[in-house]
Scaffold this motif. Structure first.
Motif, mmCIF file in Angstrom:
data_model
loop_
_atom_site.group_PDB
_atom_site.id
_atom_site.type_symbol
_atom_site.label_atom_id
_atom_site.label_comp_id
_atom_site.label_asym_id
_atom_site.label_seq_id
_atom_site.Cartn_x
_atom_site.Cartn_y
_atom_site.Cartn_z
ATOM 1 N N VAL A 6 42.606 29.278 53.333
ATOM 2 C CA VAL A 6 41.415 29.811 53.840
ATOM 3 C C VAL A 6 40.357 29.890 52.597
ATOM 4 C CG1 VAL A 6 39.745 31.400 54.996
ATOM 5 C CG2 VAL A 6 42.308 31.131 55.776
ATOM 6 N N ILE A 7 40.732 30.230 51.703
ATOM 7 C CA ILE A 7 39.746 30.317 50.715
ATOM 8 C C ILE A 7 39.578 28.930 49.908
ATOM 9 C CG2 ILE A 7 41.462 30.902 48.632
ATOM 10 C CD1 ILE A 7 37.769 32.361 49.279
ATOM 11 N N ILE A 46 33.590 36.795 46.901
ATOM 12 C CA ILE A 46 34.650 35.870 46.922
ATOM 13 C C ILE A 46 35.459 35.898 45.863
ATOM 14 C CG2 ILE A 46 35.275 33.387 47.275
ATOM 15 C CD1 ILE A 46 33.045 33.214 49.223
ATOM 16 N N TYR A 47 34.713 35.889 44.559
ATOM 17 C CA TYR A 47 35.357 35.892 43.368
ATOM 18 C C TYR A 47 36.183 37.165 43.125
ATOM 19 C CZ TYR A 47 32.795 32.096 41.784
ATOM 20 O OH TYR A 47 32.148 30.569 41.690
ATOM 21 N N LEU A 52 41.567 40.171 43.136
ATOM 22 C CA LEU A 52 42.823 40.926 43.893
ATOM 23 C C LEU A 52 43.779 40.340 44.280
ATOM 24 C CD1 LEU A 52 39.984 43.214 45.881
ATOM 25 C CD2 LEU A 52 41.251 44.007 43.637
ATOM 26 N N TYR A 53 43.648 38.998 45.070
ATOM 27 C CA TYR A 53 44.816 38.297 45.311
ATOM 28 C C TYR A 53 45.584 37.513 44.363
ATOM 29 C CZ TYR A 53 47.173 34.568 47.775
ATOM 30 O OH TYR A 53 47.989 33.455 48.095
ATOM 31 N N THR A 54 44.944 36.791 43.319
ATOM 32 C CA THR A 54 45.692 36.243 42.416
ATOM 33 C C THR A 54 46.459 37.112 41.324
ATOM 34 O OG1 THR A 54 43.821 36.001 41.129
ATOM 35 C CG2 THR A 54 44.378 34.223 42.422
ATOM 36 N N ASN A 55 45.773 38.369 41.051
ATOM 37 C CA ASN A 55 46.483 39.301 40.472
ATOM 38 C C ASN A 55 47.431 40.374 41.057
ATOM 39 O OD1 ASN A 55 45.281 38.367 37.512
ATOM 40 N ND2 ASN A 55 43.357 39.259 38.727
ATOM 41 N N GLY A 59 48.718 44.356 46.834
ATOM 42 C CA GLY A 59 50.038 44.464 47.548
ATOM 43 C C GLY A 59 50.085 43.536 48.547
ATOM 44 N N ASP A 60 50.501 43.651 49.577
ATOM 45 C CA ASP A 60 50.791 42.704 50.622
ATOM 46 C C ASP A 60 49.595 42.631 51.668
ATOM 47 O OD1 ASP A 60 51.017 45.206 52.108
ATOM 48 O OD2 ASP A 60 52.932 44.510 53.162
#
Length: 130
Positions: A6-7, A46-47, A52-55, A59-60
């Motif tokens: 999505v991103i 978004i950044y 948060l996602y890439t690092n 969590g899940d």
């Protein structure tokens, strides 16, 4: 769909909207300036989400289908607004501005959900170690 897909599809939309608004003749300089600032807020959110996602800080959270769906709905709304404005289906800039503000509010709410979920998971982990 995954958060990453999505991103990948939508992350450039704020920049494209800035270019489109900048080149529009029916928008005042003041409105162009404000739109650039507000779309910058969208981009920063978004950044932040990507960080948060890439690092793997959240969590899940980003793996849960309901969360991916919510993010997809937010970004789809921004994408739909972009296309409609670009294609002349929306001629009233106020509608574009309202959509940008809605996306900001929705992204901030989404971020708040991530923070709450992450903190709650941390508290559960800490409780189990006691």
């Amino acid at each position: 769909r995954s958060y990453a897909s999505v991103i990948t599809i939508t992350e450039d939309i704020p920049k494209k909207m800035v270019s489109l608004i900048r080149d529009a003749e029916n928008i005042t300089v003041k409105d162009k300036y404000e739109a650039t600032l507000e779309l910058g807020r969208v981009l920063q959110l978004i950044y932040l989400l990507n960080g948060l996602y890439t690092n793997d800080i959240a969590g899940d959270f980003f793996d849960k289908p309901k969360n991916v769906k919510k993010f997809m709905e937010i970004m789809s709304y921004l994408l739909e607004t972009y296309w409609s404005f670009r294609d002349g289906k929306i001629s009233d800039y106020n509608k574009v501005e309202e959509a940008i503000f809605k996306v900001i509010a929705d992204l901030e709410s989404f971020l708040t959900s991530i923070i709450r979920t992450t903190l709650n998971n941390d508290n559960e982990d800490n409780d189990s170690n006691s």
